[in-house]
Design a protein around this motif. Sequence first.
Motif, PDB file in Angstrom:
ATOM      1  N   PHE A  40       0.830  -1.200   0.000  1.00 19.24           N
ATOM      2  CA  PHE A  40       0.000   0.000   0.000  1.00 19.24           C
ATOM      3  C   PHE A  40       0.866   1.252   0.000  1.00 19.24           C
ATOM      4  CE2 PHE A  40      -2.450   3.363   2.082  1.00 19.24           C
ATOM      5  CZ  PHE A  40      -3.638   3.315   1.381  1.00 19.24           C
ATOM      6  N   GLY A  41       1.753   1.380   0.964  1.00 26.54           N
ATOM      7  CA  GLY A  41       2.600   2.558   1.049  1.00 26.54           C
ATOM      8  C   GLY A  41       3.544   2.686  -0.132  1.00 26.54           C
ATOM      9  N   GLU A  42       4.075   1.564  -0.607  1.00 27.82           N
ATOM     10  CA  GLU A  42       4.977   1.612  -1.756  1.00 27.82           C
ATOM     11  C   GLU A  42       4.269   2.180  -2.987  1.00 27.82           C
ATOM     12  OE1 GLU A  42       7.725  -2.302  -0.625  1.00 27.82           O
ATOM     13  OE2 GLU A  42       6.058  -2.477  -2.031  1.00 27.82           O
ATOM     14  N   LEU A  43       3.055   1.713  -3.245  1.00 25.69           N
ATOM     15  CA  LEU A  43       2.333   2.185  -4.428  1.00 25.69           C
ATOM     16  C   LEU A  43       1.934   3.652  -4.293  1.00 25.69           C
ATOM     17  CD1 LEU A  43       0.180  -0.960  -5.171  1.00 25.69           C
ATOM     18  CD2 LEU A  43       2.153  -0.136  -6.465  1.00 25.69           C
ATOM     19  N   VAL A  44       1.564   4.073  -3.097  1.00 31.36           N
ATOM     20  CA  VAL A  44       1.271   5.495  -2.883  1.00 31.36           C
ATOM     21  C   VAL A  44       2.531   6.329  -3.155  1.00 31.36           C
ATOM     22  CG1 VAL A  44       0.734   7.221  -1.116  1.00 31.36           C
ATOM     23  CG2 VAL A  44      -0.659   5.158  -1.301  1.00 31.36           C
ATOM     24  N   GLY A  45       3.667   5.876  -2.643  1.00 34.90           N
ATOM     25  CA  GLY A  45       4.911   6.594  -2.875  1.00 34.90           C
ATOM     26  C   GLY A  45       5.278   6.672  -4.343  1.00 34.90           C
ATOM     27  N   LEU A  46       5.087   5.580  -5.077  1.00 35.96           N
ATOM     28  CA  LEU A  46       5.407   5.574  -6.502  1.00 35.96           C
ATOM     29  C   LEU A  46       4.426   6.437  -7.288  1.00 35.96           C
ATOM     30  CD1 LEU A  46       6.385   1.829  -6.962  1.00 35.96           C
ATOM     31  CD2 LEU A  46       7.916   3.818  -6.955  1.00 35.96           C
ATOM     32  N   ALA A  47       3.169   6.478  -6.857  1.00 39.72           N
ATOM     33  CA  ALA A  47       2.199   7.352  -7.528  1.00 39.72           C
ATOM     34  C   ALA A  47       2.597   8.815  -7.374  1.00 39.72           C
ATOM     35  CB  ALA A  47       0.803   7.108  -6.957  1.00 39.72           C
ATOM     36  N   LEU A  48       3.012   9.193  -6.174  1.00 40.51           N
ATOM     37  CA  LEU A  48       3.465  10.566  -5.954  1.00 40.51           C
ATOM     38  C   LEU A  48       4.720  10.874  -6.775  1.00 40.51           C
ATOM     39  CD1 LEU A  48       3.005  10.841  -2.072  1.00 40.51           C
ATOM     40  CD2 LEU A  48       1.532  11.830  -3.839  1.00 40.51           C
ATOM     41  N   THR A  49       5.644   9.906  -6.833  1.00 41.85           N
ATOM     42  CA  THR A  49       6.888  10.110  -7.572  1.00 41.85           C
ATOM     43  C   THR A  49       6.623  10.237  -9.067  1.00 41.85           C
ATOM     44  OG1 THR A  49       8.037   8.797  -5.898  1.00 41.85           O
ATOM     45  CG2 THR A  49       9.212   9.229  -7.938  1.00 41.85           C
ATOM     46  N   ASP A  50       5.730   9.404  -9.586  1.00 43.55           N
ATOM     47  CA  ASP A  50       5.369   9.479 -10.998  1.00 43.55           C
ATOM     48  C   ASP A  50       4.823  10.864 -11.346  1.00 43.55           C
ATOM     49  OD1 ASP A  50       4.360   8.378 -13.705  1.00 43.55           O
ATOM     50  OD2 ASP A  50       2.490   8.970 -12.715  1.00 43.55           O
ATOM     51  N   LEU A  51       3.946  11.375 -10.488  1.00 45.29           N
ATOM     52  CA  LEU A  51       3.372  12.702 -10.742  1.00 45.29           C
ATOM     53  C   LEU A  51       4.445  13.781 -10.668  1.00 45.29           C
ATOM     54  CD1 LEU A  51       0.497  13.794 -11.305  1.00 45.29           C
ATOM     55  CD2 LEU A  51       0.382  14.403  -8.891  1.00 45.29           C
ATOM     56  N   TRP A  52       5.329  13.656  -9.703  1.00 47.50           N
ATOM     57  CA  TRP A  52       6.438  14.607  -9.544  1.00 47.50           C
ATOM     58  C   TRP A  52       7.314  14.620 -10.795  1.00 47.50           C
ATOM     59  CZ3 TRP A  52      11.693  12.933  -8.756  1.00 47.50           C
ATOM     60  CH2 TRP A  52      12.588  13.955  -8.418  1.00 47.50           C
ATOM     61  N   HIS A  53       7.615  13.427 -11.336  1.00 47.83           N
ATOM     62  CA  HIS A  53       8.407  13.345 -12.573  1.00 47.83           C
ATOM     63  C   HIS A  53       7.686  14.062 -13.711  1.00 47.83           C
ATOM     64  CE1 HIS A  53      12.019  10.876 -12.116  1.00 47.83           C
ATOM     65  NE2 HIS A  53      11.364  10.163 -11.206  1.00 47.83           N
ATOM     66  N   ARG A  54       6.397  13.773 -13.874  1.00 48.75           N
ATOM     67  CA  ARG A  54       5.642  14.352 -14.996  1.00 48.75           C
ATOM     68  C   ARG A  54       5.418  15.854 -14.820  1.00 48.75           C
ATOM     69  NH1 ARG A  54       0.475  12.147 -15.462  1.00 48.75           N
ATOM     70  NH2 ARG A  54       0.554  10.848 -13.590  1.00 48.75           N
ATOM     71  N   ALA A  55       5.531  16.342 -13.588  1.00 47.49           N
ATOM     72  CA  ALA A  55       5.389  17.787 -13.333  1.00 47.49           C
ATOM     73  C   ALA A  55       6.706  18.534 -13.506  1.00 47.49           C
ATOM     74  CB  ALA A  55       4.849  18.009 -11.930  1.00 47.49           C
ATOM     75  N   GLY A  56       7.783  17.811 -13.868  1.00 53.05           N
ATOM     76  CA  GLY A  56       9.053  18.482 -14.120  1.00 53.05           C
ATOM     77  C   GLY A  56      10.064  18.398 -12.996  1.00 53.05           C
ATOM     78  N   ARG A  57       9.852  17.504 -12.030  1.00 54.01           N
ATOM     79  CA  ARG A  57      10.786  17.259 -10.920  1.00 54.01           C
ATOM     80  C   ARG A  57      11.083  18.532 -10.115  1.00 54.01           C
ATOM     81  NH1 ARG A  57      13.973  12.453 -11.770  1.00 54.01           N
ATOM     82  NH2 ARG A  57      15.691  13.474 -10.687  1.00 54.01           N
ATOM     83  N   PRO A  58      10.061  19.233  -9.643  1.00 51.88           N
ATOM     84  CA  PRO A  58      10.306  20.446  -8.840  1.00 51.88           C
ATOM     85  C   PRO A  58      10.807  20.072  -7.442  1.00 51.88           C
ATOM     86  CG  PRO A  58       7.982  19.903  -8.788  1.00 51.88           C
ATOM     87  CD  PRO A  58       8.609  18.937  -9.752  1.00 51.88           C
ATOM     88  N   ASP A  59      11.383  21.060  -6.744  1.00 50.42           N
ATOM     89  CA  ASP A  59      11.667  20.869  -5.327  1.00 50.42           C
ATOM     90  C   ASP A  59      10.347  20.522  -4.636  1.00 50.42           C
ATOM     91  OD1 ASP A  59      14.311  21.500  -5.713  1.00 50.42           O
ATOM     92  OD2 ASP A  59      14.089  23.592  -5.114  1.00 50.42           O
ATOM     93  N   ALA A  60      10.371  19.579  -3.719  1.00 46.54           N
ATOM     94  CA  ALA A  60       9.108  19.110  -3.132  1.00 46.54           C
ATOM     95  C   ALA A  60       9.310  18.679  -1.695  1.00 46.54           C
ATOM     96  CB  ALA A  60       8.545  17.948  -3.951  1.00 46.54           C
ATOM     97  N   ARG A  61       8.200  18.655  -0.971  1.00 44.38           N
ATOM     98  CA  ARG A  61       8.173  18.195   0.413  1.00 44.38           C
ATOM     99  C   ARG A  61       7.085  17.131   0.559  1.00 44.38           C
ATOM    100  NH1 ARG A  61      10.937  21.571   3.870  1.00 44.38           N
ATOM    101  NH2 ARG A  61      11.659  23.529   2.927  1.00 44.38           N
ATOM    102  N   TYR A  62       7.391  16.080   1.310  1.00 47.03           N
ATOM    103  CA  TYR A  62       6.403  15.049   1.621  1.00 47.03           C
ATOM    104  C   TYR A  62       5.695  15.439   2.916  1.00 47.03           C
ATOM    105  CZ  TYR A  62       4.398  10.520   2.932  1.00 47.03           C
ATOM    106  OH  TYR A  62       3.539   9.500   3.301  1.00 47.03           O
ATOM    107  N   VAL A  63       4.360  15.470   2.871  1.00 47.65           N
ATOM    108  CA  VAL A  63       3.557  15.846   4.031  1.00 47.65           C
ATOM    109  C   VAL A  63       2.513  14.758   4.254  1.00 47.65           C
ATOM    110  CG1 VAL A  63       2.011  17.567   5.044  1.00 47.65           C
ATOM    111  CG2 VAL A  63       3.852  18.291   3.491  1.00 47.65           C
ATOM    112  N   GLU A  64       2.377  14.311   5.496  1.00 48.25           N
ATOM    113  CA  GLU A  64       1.340  13.315   5.791  1.00 48.25           C
ATOM    114  C   GLU A  64       0.525  13.742   7.002  1.00 48.25           C
ATOM    115  OE1 GLU A  64       0.700   8.545   6.676  1.00 48.25           O
ATOM    116  OE2 GLU A  64       2.588   9.224   5.798  1.00 48.25           O
ATOM    117  N   TYR A  65      -0.777  13.698   6.837  1.00 45.90           N
ATOM    118  CA  TYR A  65      -1.711  13.973   7.925  1.00 45.90           C
ATOM    119  C   TYR A  65      -2.012  12.683   8.681  1.00 45.90           C
ATOM    120  CZ  TYR A  65      -3.154  18.584   6.096  1.00 45.90           C
ATOM    121  OH  TYR A  65      -3.197  19.885   5.679  1.00 45.90           O
TER     122      TYR A  65
END
Length: 356
Positions: A64-89
Motif C-alpha cells: 500500500f505505502g509503496e504504491l502510494v509513494g510511486l504514484a506521488l513520484t510518478d506525478l512529480w516526474h511528470r510535473a518536471g521534478r520540482p523541489d518538493a516536500r512530503y507531508v502526511e496527515y
Amino acid sequence: MTDERTVTAADPALAERMARAIALAGPVSLSQFMGAANAHYYATRDPLGARGDFTTAPEISQMFGELVGLALTDLWHRAGRPDARYVEYGPGRGTLAADALRAMATVGLAPPVHLIETSPALRAKQAEAVPGAEWCLDLVGVPEDGALLVVANEFFDALPIRQLVRTPEGWRERLVACQGTLFVPVIGNTVFDPIVPPQFRDAPDGAILETSPAGVAVMRALARRVVAQGGVALVIDYGYRGPAIGDTLQAVRGHGFANPFDDPGEQDLTAHVDFGTLGEAAAAEGAVVHGPVEQGAFLEALGIGPRAEALARAVPGHAGQIEADRARLTGAEAMGKLFKVLAITAPGWPVPEGLA
C-alpha cells in the motif's frame, strides 16, 4: 523545523469532566463530544495493530505505502521534478511514510518529511519509522517553499462531525446529554432548516444529515497551499460521494464496533467521509479535483498485482499471505469498494495515475 507548540496527554478523567460540563451548561454538540473524545484517545495510546483497536491499510501490507509513494513520484516526474516536500496527515506509526519514502528513493526522490501529528505516543513511533522527519500540529508549520506531496490516509474520518435530524418540527441538531454517568444523544431546539440542502428538506422524520465543518476547513487550507505551491494531495478513506442522508457515526474498540456514546476518549470515533463535499471545498480554492475512485481500482491501476507477484517470488513461503493482503486491500467485500481515493492538484499539474 519541528513545531514546538506544547503537545500533552489528555486528562484521564475526561468522562468526569465532560459530565460536569454538561451538567452545568447543558447538552453539547456531537462535534464537541467527538472532538474531545478523539483528542484524548489519540493523545494517550497507540491504537493500531492486534493489541490496539483497529488496523489501517499500511499496517496490512507494505504494498500500500509503496504504491502510494510511486504514484506521488510518478506525478512529480511528470510535473518536471520540482523541489518538493512530503507531508502526511495523521501518519499513525509512520508505516505508510516509511514505505512510501523507501519507494520514492528507488527512483531518485528523497524529499524533506513533515508529519502532521498531535499525539505524543504516535510521534514516538513515527520517530523510529521515519528518522529525520519534522512534526507539525497543522499545515501552518510546513514551509511555504517547494511543491507539496501530501497523503491523508484515514485522517478525515476521525474529524468531528455535526448531525442534523429531521423531526416533525423540522431539522434540529443532534446533541449529547448526560444522565448520571451515561452519555446519550438528544435533539436540540435550534432550527437548522435554512442550511439543509433543498433536496433533503422534506426527508422523512428520523433522517440524519452529517456535515464536517472541521473537514471542510482542513481541505480548504490544504487546497490553498497546493494551489499556491504546486503539488498534489491524496485523500484515502472510507466514505461516499455526498452530501447524502445517513447516520455513519461509529466507535471501534478491540477490533469490534461499540456504542459511540460509551466511555468517551477510550474508543475510536469516526464517520464516513463525504468526498463530494471535500471536492467542492478544494475546487472553491482553485484546486483541480480528481475522483473519488474506489481504492481497489486505484491500487490495481498502480500495479498491485505485479507487485504482489514479485513479493511472492521473493518470499515464496509467504505467497499465500501476500495474496490475502492484496485481496483485503482491493476486494469488493473488504476495503476495495468502501474505501475511496480523492486527489487534488495544482492547476497545470498532470492527472495522478489511477485517477484519470
